[in-house]
Write an enzyme that holds these catalytic residues in place. Structure first.
Site, PDB file in Angstrom:
ATOM      1  N   SER A 173      -2.022  -0.045  -4.043  1.00  0.00           N
ATOM      2  CA  SER A 173      -2.609   0.296  -2.739  1.00  0.00           C
ATOM      3  C   SER A 173      -1.942   1.493  -2.088  1.00  0.00           C
ATOM      4  O   SER A 173      -2.573   2.187  -1.278  1.00  0.00           O
ATOM      5  CB  SER A 173      -2.556  -0.906  -1.798  1.00  0.00           C
ATOM      6  OG  SER A 173      -1.232  -1.344  -1.641  1.00  0.00           O
ATOM      7  N   ASP A 188      -0.494  -3.576   9.586  1.00  0.00           N
ATOM      8  CA  ASP A 188      -0.010  -4.814   8.965  1.00  0.00           C
ATOM      9  C   ASP A 188       1.498  -4.819   8.732  1.00  0.00           C
ATOM     10  O   ASP A 188       2.040  -5.807   8.253  1.00  0.00           O
ATOM     11  CB  ASP A 188      -0.746  -5.087   7.650  1.00  0.00           C
ATOM     12  CG  ASP A 188      -0.436  -4.073   6.562  1.00  0.00           C
ATOM     13  OD1 ASP A 188       0.290  -3.086   6.835  1.00  0.00           O
ATOM     14  OD2 ASP A 188      -0.935  -4.245   5.431  1.00  0.00           O
ATOM     15  N   HIS A 207       1.844  -1.792   4.661  1.00  0.00           N
ATOM     16  CA  HIS A 207       1.390  -0.574   4.009  1.00  0.00           C
ATOM     17  C   HIS A 207       1.720   0.637   4.889  1.00  0.00           C
ATOM     18  O   HIS A 207       1.822   0.514   6.107  1.00  0.00           O
ATOM     19  CB  HIS A 207      -0.119  -0.631   3.760  1.00  0.00           C
ATOM     20  CG  HIS A 207      -0.516  -1.686   2.783  1.00  0.00           C
ATOM     21  ND1 HIS A 207      -0.848  -2.957   3.173  1.00  0.00           N
ATOM     22  CD2 HIS A 207      -0.620  -1.654   1.441  1.00  0.00           C
ATOM     23  CE1 HIS A 207      -1.137  -3.673   2.100  1.00  0.00           C
ATOM     24  NE2 HIS A 207      -1.004  -2.907   1.035  1.00  0.00           N
TER      25      HIS A 207
END
Length: 279
Positions: free
Chosen positions: A73, A236, A239
């Site tokens: 990611s 969050d 990330h």
């Protein structure tokens, strides 16, 4: 990086299984409770889809550079709100600025990917596709899912070998330091940091041996995430934010330019194939 709540817990899940055989029952219960706390704290506010950043950047410059991005990611850009703020987008713009050449970005990275999934990402590419430079960032999920280091590194090595067979230059960003994840309580955070650094070292050695350039992300960008978490992390707190991706792209750029033959000077934390690996 993660695709659902268990993966989003990231470093919190790492070491529950890994330490289970070596700790007392009470310690194991503490780790389980901390894993649950981290899952609740992180959640999935970003969803599971990174911005689609693939395009021809600065097309007016001509003489295009083909840039491929593989991995998890971070490589995909989850946490960036706009395509140009992803890792691939940031690198494409920086390469174009430094070389005065256009950049065609192709992103095969996937949110939630482990190193074992690099082969599948490569399989999506046309047989005749030859990137000028491929950037690979992977490893966080291998740590959080307790993939053995040797297995993880074998998959990375195979991916580097295939990219080199396509005559691509390769730049590997090693596993980030999971100790920067503030939502993960102690002692899990320290254990996650140790495991991620061990994997990063093994990734570095394997990639260099196969002719790739290596950027030790825990060294060149990790301190910023430790010191300025509110700026470097997205909603969050797991990330990177747009600013975090900007800093990460800046940190990786010297090795990318060296791989393209634009520069020969590599700062601390960057390693060229065939060079001294002691640092």
């Amino acid at each position: 990086m993660p695709t659902h709540h268990l993966r989003s817990a990231g470093a919190a899940l790492v070491l529950v299984g890994g330490v289970a055989g070596a700790t007392a029952y009470g310690a194991r219960e503490l780790l389980h409770r901390q894993a649950a706390q981290a899952r609740h704290a992180i959640g999935k506010p970003l969803g599971e889809q990174a911005p689609a950043a693939d395009r021809h950047y600065r097309s007016k410059y001509g003489d295009p550079v083909d840039l491929l991005v593989l991995g998890d990611s971070i490589a995909a850009g989850l946490g960036a709100e706009r395509a140009k703020h992803t890792l691939g987008g940031r690198l494409a713009k920086a390469i174009a600025k430094q070389t005065r050449r256009s950049v065609r970005l192709r992103t095969a990275a996937m949110v939630g990917a482990e190193s074992s999934m690099l082969a599948g990402q490569l399989a999506t590419l046309p047989a005749d596709y030859r990137p000028d430079v491929a950037v690979v960032v992977v490893g966080g999920n291998d740590v959080t899912h307790r993939v053995p280091v040797a297995e993880s590194v074998a998959h990375l090595g195979a991916a580097v070998d295939e990219l080199r067979a396509r005559r691509a230059e390769v730049v590997v960003g090693t596993c980030p330091d999971l100790g920067a994840l503030r939502p993960v309580p102690q002692p899990l955070r320290t254990l996650g940091s140790r495991a991620s650094r061990q994997l990063a070292q093994a990734q570095r050695d394997a990639a260099l041996a196969r002719g790739a350039y290596v950027v030790s992300l825990s060294h060149v960008v990790g301190p910023f995430f430790h010191t300025f978490p509110d700026e470097m992390f997205s909603l969050d707190r797991f990330h990177p934010s747009a600013q975090g991706y900007k800093r990460t792209a800046q940190a990786m750029l010297p090795s990318v330019l060296a791989a393209l033959g634009v520069s020969e000077v590599l700062p601390f934390g960057h390693h060229a194939p065939g060079a001294d690996r002691s640092g």
